[in-house]
Design an enzyme around this catalytic site. Structure first.
Site, mmCIF file in Angstrom:
data_model
loop_
_atom_site.group_PDB
_atom_site.id
_atom_site.type_symbol
_atom_site.label_atom_id
_atom_site.label_comp_id
_atom_site.label_asym_id
_atom_site.label_seq_id
_atom_site.Cartn_x
_atom_site.Cartn_y
_atom_site.Cartn_z
ATOM 1 N N ASP A 336 0.829 -1.200 0.000
ATOM 2 C CA ASP A 336 0.000 0.000 0.000
ATOM 3 C C ASP A 336 0.869 1.258 0.000
ATOM 4 O OD1 ASP A 336 -2.648 1.295 0.362
ATOM 5 O OD2 ASP A 336 -1.795 1.884 2.300
ATOM 6 N N GLU A 373 1.607 -0.341 -4.999
ATOM 7 C CA GLU A 373 0.501 0.547 -5.354
ATOM 8 C C GLU A 373 1.073 1.906 -5.749
ATOM 9 O OE1 GLU A 373 -3.441 2.791 -3.572
ATOM 10 O OE2 GLU A 373 -1.685 2.456 -2.323
#
EC number: 3.2.1.20
Length: 604
Positions: A336, A373
């Site tokens: 993330d 990401e």
């Protein structure tokens, strides 16, 4: 007019013992007197003469060949072609002809040997937001425990599966989806054709999205706890499915014992300058913790701390390693906001720590798939090999949105034609090796965006075009849960609706299209491993071909009215007996007759 043809796959690139044979095809008039293969050895540019071959691969096609020595040098073999006449020169690269030498990172590139996960390019991924996919029965009482959610300033809300999603308390509203629910629905996913799952965060956290981690070493009881993840891992392995987790290592939640904003007695860093975890976070002079993008509930982790580094990735039982080992045996991590991770409350030394995470993962599980990401340009990380792949927003999702939905990531109007769309996609992937292109994580939408169906608005008829594109473009296709049955929704929280399990609420024709395209992809080596050449891109029409040895897959996307397209002469299309596998376009002697708002796929 001179034309050149090359893709970084067979028949143009073949390994022969300790040599890599590189072939360039030429057609047309005014051929060059000489061609040099520009390559490099340990970052030093070298020029290797290419030799004209006596035999022609096709009538009217001339082949030139040279060899790259594989006995030494770095695994990423970059190269381009320098065409020479007595009075001029031209360069040929993935983006075509140029009068200038190419930038080093925008040449053809193949990885020999390829050290990335070999299984990734063959997968059909499916992204699941656990609370909204499937609710198991019976349930443990702990799964429906109501507690106070400090970040929202209220108790969490429990809703029935069929209640509508509202904007109120989006991060505190639970529908009861869990990991055993996913296990129960694996036969559905198998029927669709899914081979790998990517789960949004599953570790203990107070919010519904779980990006505010409270405990990295245990699965949230709302999702069924550690036992439910073990059962899901066992069940996916029984079906030959891969399983990738979401790693939130840029920040923790403020309720984590390390931080303890709410004074639960753990000795956390928030209120205790003497805390053993104080240097795991960054604080301003007034004692305020630095957080992620202004969210106080998400304090940034500070990788200046050696003990934090050991806990997250370097230590033998670090969090990164723990979930890749038995009994969990996860197949990888999605990282993330990985580009923002770093030191002193920012992204200082980011690359060093991302590389450390990936290195730790690969030491533990050599075939682990590490996906970063990035909403922006991810090539800096990919070219440094600190990730296997990135969520391909910049190289796939956003240009596709612009062409089919006329919008960008800010939901501002964006009108682009086919030529602009293809230039965007081709420019982005020109900076990646062929193997990296095949591992890029392609999606139409995700938990962080509006659903593509909703973005289309009145252009909903274009939805099947995007589905065909997803499964035929280079990269790993990933379906965001519910897209295959027509789930819609604006941005968070509306893109996170519960899955509509009643058949009468599903778009069965769309589901069938997903099934057909998945089946086509599984049957075609060219779609999973082939090179990609754009043949035509004007106004409303995009045509590209996937190539691997003698295999060909031709794809035509038409977002506008019915039309005829005359394809430019290409050796990729010669002597091919085409069979239409999807759609209703017709191909006759290099002329495409395309229905309005259509996608057609031909295979040889």
């Amino acid at each position: 007019m001179l034309n050149a043809w090359h893709l970084p796959v067979p028949p143009f690139v073949k390994q022969s013992k300790d040599q890599l044979l590189i072939t360039l095809w030429l057609t047309g008039e005014d051929p060059p007197q000489r061609i040099m293969l520009r390559t490099e050895h340990d970052n030093e540019e070298m020029s290797v003469p290419m030799h004209k071959q006596r035999s022609q691969p096709q009538p009217g096609v001339t082949a030139w060949r040279a060899a790259i020595d594989l006995s030494s040098g770095q695994p990423r073999r970059r190269y381009s072609f320098k065409l020479l006449w007595h009075d001029r020169q031209r360069w040929f690269t993935p983006q075509g002809f140029s009068r200038m030498p190419p930038a080093r990172l925008e040449q053809f590139a193949v990885d020999v040997p390829d050290i990335g996960p070999q299984w990734a390019a063959d997968q059909i991924f499916y992204q699941i937001f656990p609370d909204r996919f499937a609710r198991s029965l019976p349930r443990e009482a702990e799964q429906d425990h109501v507690y106070y959610h400090h970040a929202a300033g209220q108790e969490i809300i429990l809703r029935d599966w069929d209640e509508p999603v509202t904007a109120q308390a989006g991060g505190s509203t639970f529908y009861g989806g869990d990991l055993d629910g996913i296990s129960e629905k694996l036969p559905y996913l198998k029927k669709l054709g899914v081979t790998a799952l990517y789960l949004n965060p599953v570790f203990k956290a107070p919010s519904v999205h779980k990006y505010d981690t409270e405990d990295y070493r245990h699965v949230d009881p709302q999702f069924g706890g550690d036992g439910a993840l073990l059962r899901l891992r066992h069940n996916t392995q029984q079906l030959g499915m891969r399983l990738v987790l979401d790693g939130v290592f840029n920040h923790s939640g403020d309720s984590h014992a390390w931080f303890d904003r709410h004074n639960r007695g753990t000795g956390g860093a928030c209120h205790n300058p003497e805390s053993p975890w104080r240097d795991w976070y960054s604080f301003s002079d007034d004692g305020t913790a630095l957080d992620w993008l202004g969210y106080a509930s998400l304090p940034k982790l500070d990788y200046q701390s050696e003990s934090l580094v050991n806990e997250i990735y370097r230590g033998e039982d670090s969090i990164v390693r723990h979930w890749l080992k038995a009994p969990w045996n996860m197949d990888g991590w999605r990282l993330d906001v990985v580009h923002m991770l770093g030191e002193a409350g920012g992204a200082r030394n980011n690359m060093q720590h991302v590389a450390g995470i990936t290195e730790a993962a690969k030491e533990t599980q050599p075939e682990a798939y590490i996906v970063g990401e990035h909403f922006g340009d991810a090539r800096q990380w990919l070219q440094a090999d600190v990730e296997d792949a990135a969520m391909n927003y910049r190289g796939f999702t956003f240009p596709l949105w612009g062409f089919l939905a006329n919008t960008d990531i800010s939901y501002d109007p964006q009108q682009i034609d086919a030529q602009t769309c293809m230039a965007w996609m081709d420019n982005y992937r020109a900076g990646l090796s062929h193997q990296q292109q095949l591992r890029m994580f392609n999606q139409l939408d995700s938990h962080d965006t509006a659903r593509f169906k909703t973005l289309l608005g009145r252009d909903i008829a274009r939805l099947p075009l995007a589905v065909v594109w997803l499964f035929t473009w280079p990269g790993v296709p990933c379906i965001y849960y519910g897209d295959e049955v027509g789930l819609d929704g604006k941005n968070d929280p509306f893109c996170r609706k519960p899955f509509p399990w009643q058949v009468e609420k599903q778009d069965t024709a769309l589901f069938a299209l997903y099934q057909r395209m998945i089946a086509l992809r599984k049957k075609s080596q060219a779609l999973r491993h082939g090179g990609c050449q754009v043949l035509y891109a004007e106004d409303n029409v995009v045509v590209f071909v996937r190539v691997l040895n003698q295999q060909r897959v031709l794809v035509a996307i038409n977002r506008g009215e019915a039309c005829e397209v005359v394809l430019p002469a290409s050796p990729f299309l010669n002597a091919v007996q085409w069979q239409c596998k999807e759609g209703h376009g017709q191909l006759t002697d290099g002329i495409l007759a395309l229905p309005a708002i259509s996608a057609t796929v031909w295979m040889n």
